[in-house]
Design a protein around this motif. Structure first.
Motif, PDB file in Angstrom:
ATOM      1  N   PHE A  44       0.837  -1.194   0.000  1.00 51.01           N
ATOM      2  CA  PHE A  44       0.000   0.000   0.000  1.00 51.01           C
ATOM      3  C   PHE A  44       0.877   1.251   0.000  1.00 51.01           C
ATOM      4  O   PHE A  44       0.685   2.161  -0.809  1.00 51.01           O
ATOM      5  CB  PHE A  44      -0.924   0.001   1.217  1.00 51.01           C
ATOM      6  N   PHE A  45       1.856   1.285   0.911  1.00 53.88           N
ATOM      7  CA  PHE A  45       2.719   2.463   1.002  1.00 53.88           C
ATOM      8  C   PHE A  45       3.605   2.611  -0.232  1.00 53.88           C
ATOM      9  O   PHE A  45       3.802   3.720  -0.729  1.00 53.88           O
ATOM     10  CB  PHE A  45       3.549   2.416   2.289  1.00 53.88           C
ATOM     11  N   ASP A  46       4.102   1.500  -0.760  1.00 50.43           N
ATOM     12  CA  ASP A  46       4.892   1.555  -1.997  1.00 50.43           C
ATOM     13  C   ASP A  46       4.045   2.089  -3.142  1.00 50.43           C
ATOM     14  O   ASP A  46       4.508   2.920  -3.933  1.00 50.43           O
ATOM     15  CB  ASP A  46       5.435   0.176  -2.362  1.00 50.43           C
ATOM     16  N   ASN A  47       2.804   1.605  -3.225  1.00 46.54           N
ATOM     17  CA  ASN A  47       1.907   2.045  -4.301  1.00 46.54           C
ATOM     18  C   ASN A  47       1.536   3.517  -4.163  1.00 46.54           C
ATOM     19  O   ASN A  47       1.146   4.154  -5.137  1.00 46.54           O
ATOM     20  CB  ASN A  47       0.634   1.198  -4.325  1.00 46.54           C
ATOM     21  N   MET A  48       1.652   4.054  -2.988  1.00 49.91           N
ATOM     22  CA  MET A  48       1.350   5.466  -2.770  1.00 49.91           C
ATOM     23  C   MET A  48       2.587   6.332  -3.029  1.00 49.91           C
ATOM     24  O   MET A  48       2.498   7.374  -3.675  1.00 49.91           O
ATOM     25  CB  MET A  48       0.862   5.663  -1.331  1.00 49.91           C
ATOM     26  N   TRP A  49       3.736   5.900  -2.530  1.00 50.85           N
ATOM     27  CA  TRP A  49       4.939   6.723  -2.620  1.00 50.85           C
ATOM     28  C   TRP A  49       5.549   6.745  -4.021  1.00 50.85           C
ATOM     29  O   TRP A  49       6.037   7.795  -4.458  1.00 50.85           O
ATOM     30  CB  TRP A  49       5.986   6.257  -1.606  1.00 50.85           C
ATOM     31  N   GLN A  50       5.563   5.640  -4.727  1.00 52.18           N
ATOM     32  CA  GLN A  50       6.221   5.615  -6.037  1.00 52.18           C
ATOM     33  C   GLN A  50       5.603   6.616  -7.012  1.00 52.18           C
ATOM     34  O   GLN A  50       6.334   7.383  -7.647  1.00 52.18           O
ATOM     35  CB  GLN A  50       6.256   4.198  -6.592  1.00 52.18           C
ATOM     36  N   PRO A  51       4.282   6.674  -7.155  1.00 52.14           N
ATOM     37  CA  PRO A  51       3.704   7.686  -8.046  1.00 52.14           C
ATOM     38  C   PRO A  51       3.930   9.112  -7.530  1.00 52.14           C
ATOM     39  O   PRO A  51       4.098  10.039  -8.322  1.00 52.14           O
ATOM     40  CB  PRO A  51       2.207   7.363  -8.065  1.00 52.14           C
ATOM     41  N   HIS A  52       3.940   9.284  -6.222  1.00 51.97           N
ATOM     42  CA  HIS A  52       4.193  10.611  -5.666  1.00 51.97           C
ATOM     43  C   HIS A  52       5.609  11.073  -6.018  1.00 51.97           C
ATOM     44  O   HIS A  52       5.815  12.241  -6.368  1.00 51.97           O
ATOM     45  CB  HIS A  52       3.988  10.599  -4.150  1.00 51.97           C
ATOM     46  N   LYS A  53       6.553  10.172  -5.957  1.00 48.30           N
ATOM     47  CA  LYS A  53       7.929  10.509  -6.335  1.00 48.30           C
ATOM     48  C   LYS A  53       8.008  10.861  -7.818  1.00 48.30           C
ATOM     49  O   LYS A  53       8.734  11.785  -8.212  1.00 48.30           O
ATOM     50  CB  LYS A  53       8.871   9.356  -6.012  1.00 48.30           C
ATOM     51  N   LEU A  54       7.259  10.146  -8.653  1.00 47.46           N
ATOM     52  CA  LEU A  54       7.209  10.465 -10.079  1.00 47.46           C
ATOM     53  C   LEU A  54       6.635  11.859 -10.283  1.00 47.46           C
ATOM     54  O   LEU A  54       7.160  12.655 -11.045  1.00 47.46           O
ATOM     55  CB  LEU A  54       6.377   9.428 -10.840  1.00 47.46           C
ATOM     56  N   ARG A  55       5.561  12.166  -9.583  1.00 50.16           N
ATOM     57  CA  ARG A  55       4.950  13.495  -9.660  1.00 50.16           C
ATOM     58  C   ARG A  55       5.961  14.574  -9.278  1.00 50.16           C
ATOM     59  O   ARG A  55       6.098  15.595  -9.944  1.00 50.16           O
ATOM     60  CB  ARG A  55       3.730  13.546  -8.748  1.00 50.16           C
ATOM     61  N   ASN A  56       6.695  14.333  -8.190  1.00 50.65           N
ATOM     62  CA  ASN A  56       7.694  15.309  -7.754  1.00 50.65           C
ATOM     63  C   ASN A  56       8.785  15.501  -8.799  1.00 50.65           C
ATOM     64  O   ASN A  56       9.231  16.621  -9.033  1.00 50.65           O
ATOM     65  CB  ASN A  56       8.300  14.899  -6.414  1.00 50.65           C
ATOM     66  N   GLU A  57       9.206  14.422  -9.398  1.00 51.24           N
ATOM     67  CA  GLU A  57      10.222  14.509 -10.456  1.00 51.24           C
ATOM     68  C   GLU A  57       9.711  15.358 -11.616  1.00 51.24           C
ATOM     69  O   GLU A  57      10.429  16.202 -12.150  1.00 51.24           O
ATOM     70  CB  GLU A  57      10.605  13.112 -10.940  1.00 51.24           C
ATOM     71  N   MET A  58       8.468  15.142 -11.992  1.00 51.95           N
ATOM     72  CA  MET A  58       7.879  15.905 -13.108  1.00 51.95           C
ATOM     73  C   MET A  58       7.775  17.393 -12.759  1.00 51.95           C
ATOM     74  O   MET A  58       8.018  18.249 -13.610  1.00 51.95           O
ATOM     75  CB  MET A  58       6.492  15.355 -13.433  1.00 51.95           C
ATOM     76  N   VAL A  59       7.422  17.701 -11.527  1.00 51.71           N
ATOM     77  CA  VAL A  59       7.231  19.091 -11.105  1.00 51.71           C
ATOM     78  C   VAL A  59       8.560  19.814 -10.945  1.00 51.71           C
ATOM     79  O   VAL A  59       8.685  20.983 -11.320  1.00 51.71           O
ATOM     80  CB  VAL A  59       6.426  19.142  -9.792  1.00 51.71           C
ATOM     81  N   HIS A  60       9.558  19.134 -10.397  1.00 45.73           N
ATOM     82  CA  HIS A  60      10.815  19.791 -10.058  1.00 45.73           C
ATOM     83  C   HIS A  60      11.879  19.682 -11.141  1.00 45.73           C
ATOM     84  O   HIS A  60      12.891  20.385 -11.071  1.00 45.73           O
ATOM     85  CB  HIS A  60      11.352  19.248  -8.734  1.00 45.73           C
TER      86      HIS A  60
END
Length: 73
Positions: A29-45
């Motif tokens: 559950f936590f992996d499935n939540m954090w991995q896309p969030h990290k992708l989002r951060n990469e795209m934004v930053h």
């Protein structure tokens, strides 16, 4: 938005995700939540970052799983 509605506190998405008790959900559950969030951060930053098809599809699938486990989908 969903985490706010469920009462998880924090000013940022990362803070809200960290406020979820670790014993409440599985590590997947936590992996499935954090991995896309990290992708989002990469795209934004990193404006030069180009998201690959497989990355986007994987992120969407992971978020779907998280939303299902939170019983909001």
């Amino acid at each position: 938005h969903v985490l706010k509605l469920l009462g998880y506190r924090g000013q940022t998405m990362g803070e809200r995700m960290k406020s979820i008790p670790r014993n409440k959900y599985s590590q997947d559950f936590f992996d499935n939540m954090w991995q896309p969030h990290k992708l989002r951060n990469e795209m934004v930053h990193n404006l030069d970052y180009e998201v690959q098809d497989f990355e986007a599809k994987s992120a969407i699938e992971k978020f779907r799983k998280v939303l299902q486990e939170l019983n909001v989908l």
